[in-house]
Design an enzyme around this catalytic site. Structure first.
Site, PDB file in Angstrom:
ATOM      1  N   ARG A 185     -54.041   2.794  55.942  1.00 23.15           N
ATOM      2  CA  ARG A 185     -52.661   3.273  56.057  1.00 23.15           C
ATOM      3  C   ARG A 185     -51.699   2.487  55.171  1.00 23.15           C
ATOM      4  O   ARG A 185     -50.574   2.930  54.923  1.00 23.15           O
ATOM      5  CB  ARG A 185     -52.210   3.202  57.513  1.00 23.15           C
TER       6      ARG A 185
ATOM      7  N   GLY B 186     -66.828  -2.102  65.090  1.00 21.95           N
ATOM      8  CA  GLY B 186     -66.029  -2.388  66.268  1.00 21.95           C
ATOM      9  C   GLY B 186     -65.698  -3.858  66.420  1.00 21.95           C
ATOM     10  O   GLY B 186     -66.272  -4.734  65.764  1.00 21.95           O
TER      11      GLY B 186
ATOM     12  N   LYS C 160     -36.858 -27.421  37.168  1.00 21.28           N
ATOM     13  CA  LYS C 160     -38.289 -27.283  37.449  1.00 21.28           C
ATOM     14  C   LYS C 160     -38.987 -28.608  37.186  1.00 21.28           C
ATOM     15  O   LYS C 160     -38.765 -29.239  36.134  1.00 21.28           O
ATOM     16  CB  LYS C 160     -38.903 -26.216  36.544  1.00 21.28           C
TER      17      LYS C 160
ATOM     18  N   ALA D  91     -22.632 -28.657  30.107  1.00 24.84           N
ATOM     19  CA  ALA D  91     -22.962 -27.234  30.100  1.00 24.84           C
ATOM     20  C   ALA D  91     -23.839 -26.885  28.907  1.00 24.84           C
ATOM     21  O   ALA D  91     -23.631 -27.366  27.801  1.00 24.84           O
ATOM     22  CB  ALA D  91     -21.701 -26.401  30.081  1.00 24.84           C
TER      23      ALA D  91
ATOM     24  N   ASN E  83     -39.111 -28.775  26.726  1.00 27.49           N
ATOM     25  CA  ASN E  83     -40.256 -29.471  27.307  1.00 27.49           C
ATOM     26  C   ASN E  83     -41.607 -28.931  26.892  1.00 27.49           C
ATOM     27  O   ASN E  83     -42.634 -29.525  27.211  1.00 27.49           O
ATOM     28  CB  ASN E  83     -40.159 -29.433  28.840  1.00 27.49           C
TER      29      ASN E  83
ATOM     30  N   SER F 162     -22.116 -31.232  26.081  1.00 19.21           N
ATOM     31  CA  SER F 162     -22.410 -29.805  26.209  1.00 19.21           C
ATOM     32  C   SER F 162     -23.252 -29.310  25.042  1.00 19.21           C
ATOM     33  O   SER F 162     -23.109 -29.754  23.907  1.00 19.21           O
ATOM     34  CB  SER F 162     -21.109 -29.008  26.265  1.00 19.21           C
TER      35      SER F 162
END
Length: 452
Positions: A15, A80, A335, A364, A370, A389
């Site tokens: 299903r 079963g 990360k 910024a 990396n 920045s």
């Protein structure tokens, strides 16, 4: 008394309309099977046996990935539930204790419920069955109690009388018995029924025939929710999220719009954490007390320390370790990086495979470069450093404590403590050249249009 848990996970789940085995479909970022395994772990099961069948290799891999010591057995033919449990007999041949049978597509059985079942066993019940009061009993099997409140028999709906159909106490399928009792009774189960299958529900009648007492333990209906279709899967996700949101609120977190926050199965949230709208938690996230997760942030595989501020629109990926009081702002991705206490990465930056010192400021548009196409390399930024920045830090590279980089620099060499690193071409202004070039281009376009 030692406890073993047998989890039935052999079904195809037609299903679901999926190539993926049913028990590997996920609720709160974890396969249904893992939820059942967590229930087994909650009662400190000495052994967990998973019965596989359809998609057995994938199911076995998921089980052992979650818990290496899981025992895998195979039900080659689906004949079963009693036949499925029988496949675990050899795996438990040396086991002396109680066996609980769970289902890989029933993810919400609570520790307290299982403990109640085990307590009933220790009080003398030979067989313990988990039941629930159904709002709409329909095709569920009915639990028929005797005058003393013991479990007399289980009657399938298709075989029930009108009086038995009026019973609302229904069978969940979860069952508990001593190992030797369970397998001795399974040996006596027949398949003289319409489906020619061996049913675990027959154990109750067989036990009564041998003068063994049987008990029914009850739990809320929602706890026994089975997942058989995509509709069921969506309902299970909603049920899980509602419960976890309530738990977070009751434990002292603030959720600005609870219905928009989505947790994983293992999310840990401390006290006085504030979680704004539309935050998504993937697996393996810990948020310590007093942290603030702002709107539209996504976190997975990370640790956020006390009083840190994340977002809005931040992404923390696996391996991100955010120090106390640090700030990871809008459209920042982190990360495999350690961000020190009080450090700030406020805008539009990518920090990967890096170590950011305490109180450093990342301007910024800063990027840690990396990856060289084959290997990942590390960037180290010292305490109190100021990264201008739009700096590109080409790893491996180290920026010392109290050092600075000039805005727009492409830094390829280490900068020592207190140094200023500037790595950009000298600006040259060509007087009037921009206007002359544009006039020439406009004239060319006008001539092109005239020719048409």
């Amino acid at each position: 008394m030692p406890v073993a848990v047998v989890i039935l996970a052999a079904g195809q789940g037609s299903r679901m309309k999926s190539d993926l085995p049913k028990v590997l479909h996920k609720v709160a970022h974890a396969p249904l099977l893992v939820h059942a395994m967590r229930a087994a772990q909650s009662i400190e099961a000495d052994r967990i046996v998973v019965v596989t069948g359809h998609g057995g290799a994938a199911v076995a891999a998921a089980a052992t990935d979650y818990a290496e010591d899981t025992v895998i057995v195979t039900q080659d033919e689906q004949l079963g539930t009693a036949h499925a449990v029988q496949q675990a007999r050899d795996a438990l041949a040396d086991f002396d204790g109680d066996v609980v049978v769970l289902y890989g597509d029933t993810p919400f059985i609570r520790e307290e419920t299982l403990q109640d079942m085990l307590s009933a066993r220790q009080s003398g019940a030979g067989i313990v069955v988990l039941g629930f009061e159904a709002a709409a009993p329909g095709r569920y099997g009915r639990l028929v109690l005797d005058q003393s409140g013991g479990l007399a028999r289980i009657v399938e709906a298709k075989d029930a009388s009108a009086e038995e159909l009026a019973i609302t106490l229904c069978n969940s399928g979860v069952i508990c018995a001593d190992r030797s009792t369970m397998f001795d009774l399974i040996e006596a189960v027949g398949n003289d029924n319409e489906s020619e299958e061996y049913y675990l529900t027959d154990l109750v009648g067989l036990a009564r025939d041998r003068d063994l007492s049987c008990a029914a333990i009850t739990c809320p209906e929602a706890e026994t929710m089975g997942v058989n279709s995509r509709v069921d899967l969506a309902a299970a996700e909603a049920t899980f999220q509602a419960a976890v949101r309530l738990e977070a609120l009751e434990n002292g977190a603030t959720l600005s719009a609870p219905e928009t926050v989505h947790f994983a199965y293992d999310t840990y949230i401390g006290r006085d954490v504030v979680i704004e709208q539309n935050v998504v938690f993937g697996p393996e996230v810990t948020v310590e007390s007093g942290a603030h997760i702002r709107a539209f942030s996504h976190l997975e595989g990370c640790h956020v320390s006390e009083a840190a501020v994340i977002g809005p629109y931040a992404r923390l990926r696996p391996g991100a370790e955010i120090g106390g009081g640090a700030k990871v702002g809008n459209f920042v991705e982190v990360k495999s990086a350690l961000v020190g206490t009080g450090a700030k990465i406020n805008h539009l930056s990518y920090v990967g495979d890096a170590e950011i010192g305490a109180d450093a400021n990342i301007g910024a548009g800063t990027i840690t470069c990396n990856y060289d196409g084959v290997f990942k390399h590390k960037t180290v930024i010292g305490a109190r450093a100021f990264i201008g920045s739009n700096t590109a830090l080409v790893a491996p590279v180290t920026i010392g404590e109290d050092a600075m980089t000039g805005s727009g620099s492409v830094v390829t060499q280490d900068a020592g403590d207190g140094d200023l690193a500037i790595a950009r071409a000298k600006q040259v202004n060509k007087t009037g050249l921009a206007l002359r070039v544009m006039n020439k281009l406009r004239a060319a376009k006008a001539a092109q249009l005239k020719d048409k």
